[in-house]
Design a protein around this motif. Structure first.
Motif, short mmCIF file in Angstrom:
data_model
loop_
_atom_site.label_atom_id
_atom_site.label_comp_id
_atom_site.label_asym_id
_atom_site.label_seq_id
_atom_site.Cartn_x
_atom_site.Cartn_y
_atom_site.Cartn_z
N LEU A 197 0.83 -1.20 0.00
CA LEU A 197 0.00 0.00 0.00
C LEU A 197 0.87 1.26 0.00
CD1 LEU A 197 -2.74 -1.07 2.59
CD2 LEU A 197 -2.98 -0.93 0.10
N LYS A 198 1.94 1.22 0.79
CA LYS A 198 2.83 2.38 0.88
C LYS A 198 3.46 2.72 -0.46
CE LYS A 198 7.25 3.71 3.01
NZ LYS A 198 8.33 3.27 3.92
N ILE A 199 4.07 1.73 -1.11
CA ILE A 199 4.75 2.02 -2.37
C ILE A 199 3.75 2.18 -3.51
CG2 ILE A 199 6.88 0.91 -1.63
CD1 ILE A 199 6.16 -1.54 -3.21
N GLY A 200 2.58 1.53 -3.39
CA GLY A 200 1.55 1.69 -4.41
C GLY A 200 1.02 3.10 -4.49
N LYS A 201 0.88 3.76 -3.33
CA LYS A 201 0.38 5.13 -3.31
C LYS A 201 1.34 6.11 -3.97
CE LYS A 201 -2.44 4.54 0.87
NZ LYS A 201 -2.57 4.85 2.32
N ALA A 202 2.63 5.79 -3.91
CA ALA A 202 3.64 6.66 -4.52
C ALA A 202 3.85 6.36 -5.99
CB ALA A 202 4.96 6.51 -3.77
N SER A 203 3.29 5.25 -6.45
CA SER A 203 3.57 4.77 -7.81
C SER A 203 2.61 5.34 -8.84
CB SER A 203 3.48 3.24 -7.84
OG SER A 203 3.52 2.75 -9.15
N ASN A 204 3.10 5.44 -10.07
CA ASN A 204 2.23 5.82 -11.19
C ASN A 204 1.22 4.72 -11.50
OD1 ASN A 204 3.63 8.21 -11.50
ND2 ASN A 204 5.00 7.41 -13.09
N ARG A 205 1.52 3.49 -11.11
CA ARG A 205 0.65 2.36 -11.42
C ARG A 205 -0.46 2.18 -10.39
NH1 ARG A 205 3.00 -2.55 -14.55
NH2 ARG A 205 1.10 -1.99 -15.67
N GLY A 206 -0.28 2.74 -9.21
CA GLY A 206 -1.35 2.71 -8.22
C GLY A 206 -1.34 1.48 -7.33
N PHE A 250 -3.69 -0.88 -6.83
CA PHE A 250 -4.23 -2.14 -7.36
C PHE A 250 -3.12 -3.02 -7.93
CE2 PHE A 250 -5.92 -4.61 -10.96
CZ PHE A 250 -6.79 -5.44 -10.27
N TYR A 251 -2.27 -2.43 -8.75
CA TYR A 251 -1.18 -3.22 -9.34
C TYR A 251 -0.25 -3.75 -8.26
CZ TYR A 251 -2.10 -2.41 -14.29
OH TYR A 251 -2.65 -2.42 -15.54
N HIS A 252 -0.06 -2.99 -7.20
CA HIS A 252 0.86 -3.44 -6.15
C HIS A 252 0.24 -4.55 -5.30
CE1 HIS A 252 3.15 -0.01 -7.47
NE2 HIS A 252 4.17 -0.47 -6.76
N LEU A 253 -1.07 -4.62 -5.26
CA LEU A 253 -1.71 -5.78 -4.64
C LEU A 253 -1.49 -7.03 -5.49
CD1 LEU A 253 -5.07 -4.21 -3.39
CD2 LEU A 253 -3.00 -4.75 -2.05
N ILE A 254 -1.46 -6.84 -6.80
CA ILE A 254 -1.13 -7.95 -7.69
C ILE A 254 0.33 -8.38 -7.46
CG2 ILE A 254 -0.87 -8.68 -10.09
CD1 ILE A 254 -3.16 -6.80 -10.80
N TYR A 255 1.22 -7.40 -7.32
CA TYR A 255 2.62 -7.73 -7.06
C TYR A 255 2.75 -8.51 -5.74
CZ TYR A 255 3.56 -4.07 -10.55
OH TYR A 255 3.58 -3.31 -11.69
N LEU A 256 1.92 -8.17 -4.75
CA LEU A 256 1.94 -8.90 -3.49
C LEU A 256 1.51 -10.35 -3.71
CD1 LEU A 256 2.26 -9.00 -0.43
CD2 LEU A 256 -0.10 -8.17 -0.22
N ALA A 257 0.48 -10.55 -4.54
CA ALA A 257 0.05 -11.91 -4.85
C ALA A 257 1.16 -12.66 -5.58
CB ALA A 257 -1.22 -11.86 -5.70
N GLU A 258 1.85 -11.99 -6.49
CA GLU A 258 2.98 -12.62 -7.19
C GLU A 258 4.09 -13.00 -6.20
OE1 GLU A 258 2.28 -10.06 -11.33
OE2 GLU A 258 3.97 -9.61 -10.02
N ALA A 259 4.30 -12.11 -5.21
CA ALA A 259 5.31 -12.40 -4.19
C ALA A 259 4.93 -13.62 -3.36
CB ALA A 259 5.48 -11.18 -3.29
#
Length: 413
Positions: free
Chosen positions: A90-99, A101-110
């Motif tokens: 959530l922290k890095i997703g808020k700073a990202s251009n991708r938002g 949602f994509y970082h929750l997907i990255y978490l699932a990939e992790a």
């Protein structure tokens, strides 16, 4: 010690240097597992890449249900660690251009990667490129995965350091690798000076296939070659203008563009508009052996990029004793020396590019061969993949020793 490599897309046409690096590490006796976020199987033309694909596990190959299942499994089995990963996403997703949602997907990939790494008893994870792959590696560590490191190539990491949470990735990494002195300096800009000691230069390398390959004499034929993805940042549009200028002056020039990409239709249209069909041809993607033939059939290699790290294809051309025409950007001047093994021009200057090509066409084959031999010596000294991989292996081993010391200290407390 068992190492894993993670790349956003692997194997890939333009990532042969990663394949060579892994091979050199394995030749040293270390085990390397390959993981890729996604596959680009349809683009592969090199037989070695196709063999490498068979050794690579694709994270997104599990599908949507697999992503959700692994996300929930880690949440149930390790709720505290999972929450730690969630807060980081959530922290890095808020700073990202991708938002977010994509970082929750990255978490699932992790979460998927975490399971695979544990099954393989991986002790260290190394990612190439400080973009999505390193994001997944960092999230994987947060939820209980092994220490990670990553190689920064540029220019994307330096174009979007805040959006990519580059500082966070450096701070959490066991160590950081980059491919040139220039890019090391750029990384210094985005972390506290206390982190500088963990940033190391390990240059991309070429193997004996290029370093010890029999070369052919440079002929008087006006053949030039450019190898790379057909896109704006590689400068092929400017190269077309330079060839057009030379053709208008009556100079014969045969340019081969080896590669493919989103800009190909526009490049083909401009070739027709400029009436350069007799001067320029596009081959599409080519295997390593084909690339080597195109380079050795040329008087010089040309890359007019205005956004790069340090292109491996420049190393390959110099290793094959062909001088290089390129631009004064990023790490390129660390290898290409004007008047010694090539020419450097200001990026974006068609006039300077045309003048450099004019000199290539006017120089004698003997002079070009002298420059090519100097280029081969530079590559052998600075970019031998065995030599560079040994530096990386030492970093892996130093990291493992540090972990063992920490573990013994915890047991004695």
């Amino acid at each position: 010690m068992k190492i894993a490599y993670l790349v956003n897309q692997y194997p890939k046409v333009s990532h042969s240097f990663i394949r060579r690096e892994i091979a050199a590490i394995e030749d040293s006796g270390l085990s390397v597992s390959r993981f890729s976020i996604r596959s680009c199987e349809s683009e592969l033309v090199d037989p070695e890449d196709k063999l490498e694909l068979q050794k690579t596990q694709i994270v997104l190959g599990v599908g949507v249900l697999g992503l959700l299942f692994n996300l929930l499994r880690v949440a149930i089995n390790s709720p505290i660690l999972w929450l730690r990963g969630l807060f980081l996403a959530l922290k890095i997703g808020k700073a990202s251009n991708r938002g977010v949602f994509y970082h929750l997907i990255y978490l699932a990939e992790a979460c998927i990667l975490l399971n695979w790494l544990r099954k393989s008893d991986i002790t260290h994870l190394h990612a190439h490129f400080g973009t999505n792959s390193t994001t997944v590696a960092m999230l994987c560590q947060a939820i209980g995965g092994p220490p990670y490191s990553f190689t920064v190539h540029g220019p994307e990491e330096f174009d979007q350091p805040i959006s990519l949470s580059l500082t966070e990735k450096i701070n959490r990494a066991a160590f950081v690798v980059t491919i040139s002195d220039f890019s090391r300096g750029q990384l210094y800009r985005w972390c506290n000076h206390q982190q500088w000691k963990k940033i190391h230069v390990v240059r991309c390398g070429v193997d004996n296939y290029f370093l010890n390959s029999p070369t052919t004499a440079i002929t008087s034929e006006p053949n030039l070659v450019c190898v790379g993805r057909l896109c704006e940042q590689k400068g092929q549009l400017l190269l077309l203008e330079a060839v057009k200028q030379l053709a208008s002056e009556g100079l014969q020039c045969n340019l081969t563009l080896v590669g493919d990409g989103s800009l190909r239709p526009e490049i083909e249209a401009l070739i027709a508009e400029y009436r350069l069909e007799q001067h320029i041809k596009i081959t599409g993607w080519a295997s390593g052996a084909e690339v080597q033939k195109y380079i050795m059939n040329s008087r010089a290699f040309i890359l007019a990029s205005f956004a790069e790290g340090l292109p491996v294809v420049i190393m390959e051309a110099l290793a094959l004793e062909r001088p290089v025409v390129s631009t004064y950007i990023a790490g390129i001047p660390e290898l290409v020396k004007p008047g010694v093994n090539g020419w450097l021009v200001p990026s974006g200057s068609v006039t300077a590019l045309a003048e450099a090509i004019h000199q290539v066409l006017q120089f004698s084959p003997d002079k070009l061969e002298q420059m090519g031999k100097a280029g081969h010596d530079s590559v052998k000294q600075m970019h031998d993949v065995v030599q560079e991989a040994s530096k990386l292996i030492n970093l892996f081993r130093d990291g493992q020793k540090s972990l063992e010391v920490q573990h013994r200290q915890q047991l004695n407390q």
